[in-house]
Design a protein around this motif. Structure first.
Motif, PDB file in Angstrom:
ATOM      1  N   ALA A  47     -10.726  -1.131  10.797  1.00  0.00           N
ATOM      2  CA  ALA A  47      -9.507  -1.798  11.227  1.00  0.00           C
ATOM      3  C   ALA A  47      -8.329  -0.820  11.223  1.00  0.00           C
ATOM      4  N   GLN A  48      -7.431  -0.996  12.168  1.00  0.00           N
ATOM      5  CA  GLN A  48      -6.226  -0.169  12.207  1.00  0.00           C
ATOM      6  C   GLN A  48      -5.292  -0.571  11.073  1.00  0.00           C
ATOM      7  N   GLN A  49      -4.504   0.379  10.633  1.00  0.00           N
ATOM      8  CA  GLN A  49      -3.536   0.117   9.569  1.00  0.00           C
ATOM      9  C   GLN A  49      -2.174   0.659   9.965  1.00  0.00           C
ATOM     10  N   VAL A  50      -1.137  -0.045   9.537  1.00  0.00           N
ATOM     11  CA  VAL A  50       0.231   0.431   9.733  1.00  0.00           C
ATOM     12  C   VAL A  50       0.587   1.292   8.537  1.00  0.00           C
ATOM     13  N   GLU A  51       1.083   2.485   8.786  1.00  0.00           N
ATOM     14  CA  GLU A  51       1.394   3.436   7.719  1.00  0.00           C
ATOM     15  C   GLU A  51       2.896   3.678   7.625  1.00  0.00           C
ATOM     16  N   ARG A  52       3.293   4.227   6.478  1.00  0.00           N
ATOM     17  CA  ARG A  52       4.705   4.557   6.246  1.00  0.00           C
ATOM     18  C   ARG A  52       4.855   6.049   5.976  1.00  0.00           C
TER      19      ARG A  52
ATOM     20  N   THR B 240       2.553  12.223   5.245  1.00  0.00           N
ATOM     21  CA  THR B 240       1.392  12.965   4.769  1.00  0.00           C
ATOM     22  C   THR B 240       0.134  12.298   5.325  1.00  0.00           C
ATOM     23  N   VAL B 241      -0.591  13.024   6.155  1.00  0.00           N
ATOM     24  CA  VAL B 241      -1.786  12.486   6.814  1.00  0.00           C
ATOM     25  C   VAL B 241      -3.028  12.860   5.992  1.00  0.00           C
ATOM     26  N   PRO B 242      -3.794  11.876   5.493  1.00  0.00           N
ATOM     27  CA  PRO B 242      -5.020  12.169   4.738  1.00  0.00           C
ATOM     28  C   PRO B 242      -6.076  12.835   5.625  1.00  0.00           C
ATOM     29  N   GLN B 243      -6.991  13.561   4.996  1.00  0.00           N
ATOM     30  CA  GLN B 243      -8.039  14.261   5.732  1.00  0.00           C
ATOM     31  C   GLN B 243      -8.984  13.294   6.450  1.00  0.00           C
ATOM     32  N   ASP B 244      -9.143  12.083   5.899  1.00  0.00           N
ATOM     33  CA  ASP B 244     -10.135  11.148   6.447  1.00  0.00           C
ATOM     34  C   ASP B 244      -9.533  10.087   7.366  1.00  0.00           C
ATOM     35  N   LYS B 245      -8.360  10.382   7.953  1.00  0.00           N
ATOM     36  CA  LYS B 245      -7.742   9.425   8.865  1.00  0.00           C
ATOM     37  C   LYS B 245      -7.140  10.115  10.081  1.00  0.00           C
ATOM     38  N   TYR B 246      -7.056   9.344  11.180  1.00  0.00           N
ATOM     39  CA  TYR B 246      -6.338   9.779  12.370  1.00  0.00           C
ATOM     40  C   TYR B 246      -5.031   8.998  12.416  1.00  0.00           C
ATOM     41  N   TYR B 247      -3.919   9.710  12.591  1.00  0.00           N
ATOM     42  CA  TYR B 247      -2.601   9.074  12.640  1.00  0.00           C
ATOM     43  C   TYR B 247      -2.021   9.176  14.043  1.00  0.00           C
TER      44      TYR B 247
ATOM     45  N   LYS C 148       5.935   2.647  21.394  1.00  0.00           N
ATOM     46  CA  LYS C 148       5.124   3.308  22.415  1.00  0.00           C
ATOM     47  C   LYS C 148       4.426   4.520  21.817  1.00  0.00           C
ATOM     48  N   PHE C 149       3.120   4.685  22.142  1.00  0.00           N
ATOM     49  CA  PHE C 149       2.391   5.842  21.632  1.00  0.00           C
ATOM     50  C   PHE C 149       3.050   7.134  22.087  1.00  0.00           C
ATOM     51  N   ASP C 150       3.179   8.075  21.137  1.00  0.00           N
ATOM     52  CA  ASP C 150       3.814   9.354  21.439  1.00  0.00           C
ATOM     53  C   ASP C 150       2.830  10.519  21.301  1.00  0.00           C
ATOM     54  N   HIS C 151       2.255  10.688  20.105  1.00  0.00           N
ATOM     55  CA  HIS C 151       1.299  11.778  19.901  1.00  0.00           C
ATOM     56  C   HIS C 151       0.494  11.550  18.624  1.00  0.00           C
ATOM     57  N   MET C 152      -0.565  12.368  18.447  1.00  0.00           N
ATOM     58  CA  MET C 152      -1.411  12.301  17.259  1.00  0.00           C
ATOM     59  C   MET C 152      -0.985  13.380  16.269  1.00  0.00           C
TER      60      MET C 152
ATOM     61  N   PHE D  11       3.903   4.442  12.469  1.00  0.00           N
ATOM     62  CA  PHE D  11       2.589   5.100  12.442  1.00  0.00           C
ATOM     63  C   PHE D  11       1.474   4.068  12.476  1.00  0.00           C
ATOM     64  N   ARG D  12       0.383   4.459  13.117  1.00  0.00           N
ATOM     65  CA  ARG D  12      -0.824   3.643  13.135  1.00  0.00           C
ATOM     66  C   ARG D  12      -1.992   4.568  12.792  1.00  0.00           C
ATOM     67  N   SER D  13      -2.939   4.083  12.004  1.00  0.00           N
ATOM     68  CA  SER D  13      -4.048   4.945  11.593  1.00  0.00           C
ATOM     69  C   SER D  13      -5.382   4.237  11.716  1.00  0.00           C
ATOM     70  N   VAL D  14      -6.443   5.052  11.800  1.00  0.00           N
ATOM     71  CA  VAL D  14      -7.812   4.555  11.779  1.00  0.00           C
ATOM     72  C   VAL D  14      -8.648   5.601  11.053  1.00  0.00           C
ATOM     73  N   THR D  15      -9.693   5.166  10.353  1.00  0.00           N
ATOM     74  CA  THR D  15     -10.486   6.093   9.558  1.00  0.00           C
ATOM     75  C   THR D  15     -11.336   7.010  10.435  1.00  0.00           C
ATOM     76  N   SER D  16     -11.591   8.210   9.948  1.00  0.00           N
ATOM     77  CA  SER D  16     -12.476   9.149  10.647  1.00  0.00           C
ATOM     78  C   SER D  16     -13.868   9.151  10.024  1.00  0.00           C
ATOM     79  N   ARG D  17     -14.072   8.342   8.985  1.00  0.00           N
ATOM     80  CA  ARG D  17     -15.366   8.295   8.310  1.00  0.00           C
ATOM     81  C   ARG D  17     -16.394   7.514   9.125  1.00  0.00           C
ATOM     82  N   VAL D  18     -17.670   7.786   8.835  1.00  0.00           N
ATOM     83  CA  VAL D  18     -18.760   7.034   9.463  1.00  0.00           C
ATOM     84  C   VAL D  18     -18.835   5.661   8.800  1.00  0.00           C
TER      85      VAL D  18
END
Length: 198
Positions: free
Chosen positions: A26-31, A42-49, A56-60, A79-86
């Motif tokens: 599930a997508q999450q709203v980040e701060r 701060t973007v965690p290693q296991d997420k895409y921000y 409006k979407f701007d960039h990753m 910010f919106r995020s989704v996990t990069s894990r399997v």
């Protein structure tokens, strides 16, 4: 698929999914990492921000500390995020074999977000698991009814391959990679199980 729906009797073929870690995709709203502003994050290693400017979407963003842009009280930037894990889900499909035996096929699907298509994964699908459920059910119900019960047990790998091929094509359009799809179990109804044990 409404929550809380009761599982029907085996005589009514119906898809029932059991989701493992159902909220992990599930997508999450980040701060941001500073109070009252989303300038830095701060973007965690296991997420895409994803950075959104006024919705409006701007960039990753890449993992680590990042400057997202000028912001005031979280109004300009979000910010919106989704996990990069399997992630793995198990889909149970109720269907019938060629010799009129009702079975429940359990299919384990492992998927993750394609790094180059993270934007599609965030913005194209509302419910990833529900989409996978539909494709798995369609493939299983098109394969198993052409097999006898014995053939269904013998050809689980063929069904697994068919499911994986379908999911790889279809889910790739939404930014997801299918690592593996396996038919882990093929359970006939209680009467057949009892007769097999006698």
């Amino acid at each position: 698929q409404a929550e809380g729906t009761s599982i029907p009797h085996l005589c009514t073929p119906k898809l029932v999914s059991h989701l493992c870690a159902s909220s992990s995709m599930a997508q999450q709203v980040e701060r941001g990492c500073l109070p009252c502003t989303n300038c830095f994050v701060t973007v965690p290693q296991d997420k895409y921000y994803a950075v959104e400017s006024f919705g409006k979407f701007d960039h990753m963003l890449k993992p680590g500390l990042a400057f997202a842009g000028f912001d005031c009280c979280g109004i300009c930037i979000s910010f919106r995020s989704v996990t990069s894990r399997v992630d793995q889900i198990v889909v149970s499909v109720h269907t019938k074999t060629k010799d009129n035996v009702f079975v429940v096929a359990s299919v384990a699907v492992q998927q993750s977000v394609l790094p180059e298509k993270a934007v599609d994964a965030m913005y194209k699908l509302t419910d990833v698991h529900a989409q996978i459920d539909s494709y798995v059910a369609d493939v299983v119900r098109s394969c198993v009814p052409h097999m006898t019960l014995d053939e269904a047990f013998e050809k689980k790998d063929d069904v697994s391959s068919a499911v994986q091929q379908r999911l790889t094509v279809e889910m790739g359009l939404y930014g997801f990679q299918i690592h593996k799809a396996l038919v882990t179990e093929m359970v006939p109804n209680a009467e057949v199980v009892q007769s097999m044990n006698e």
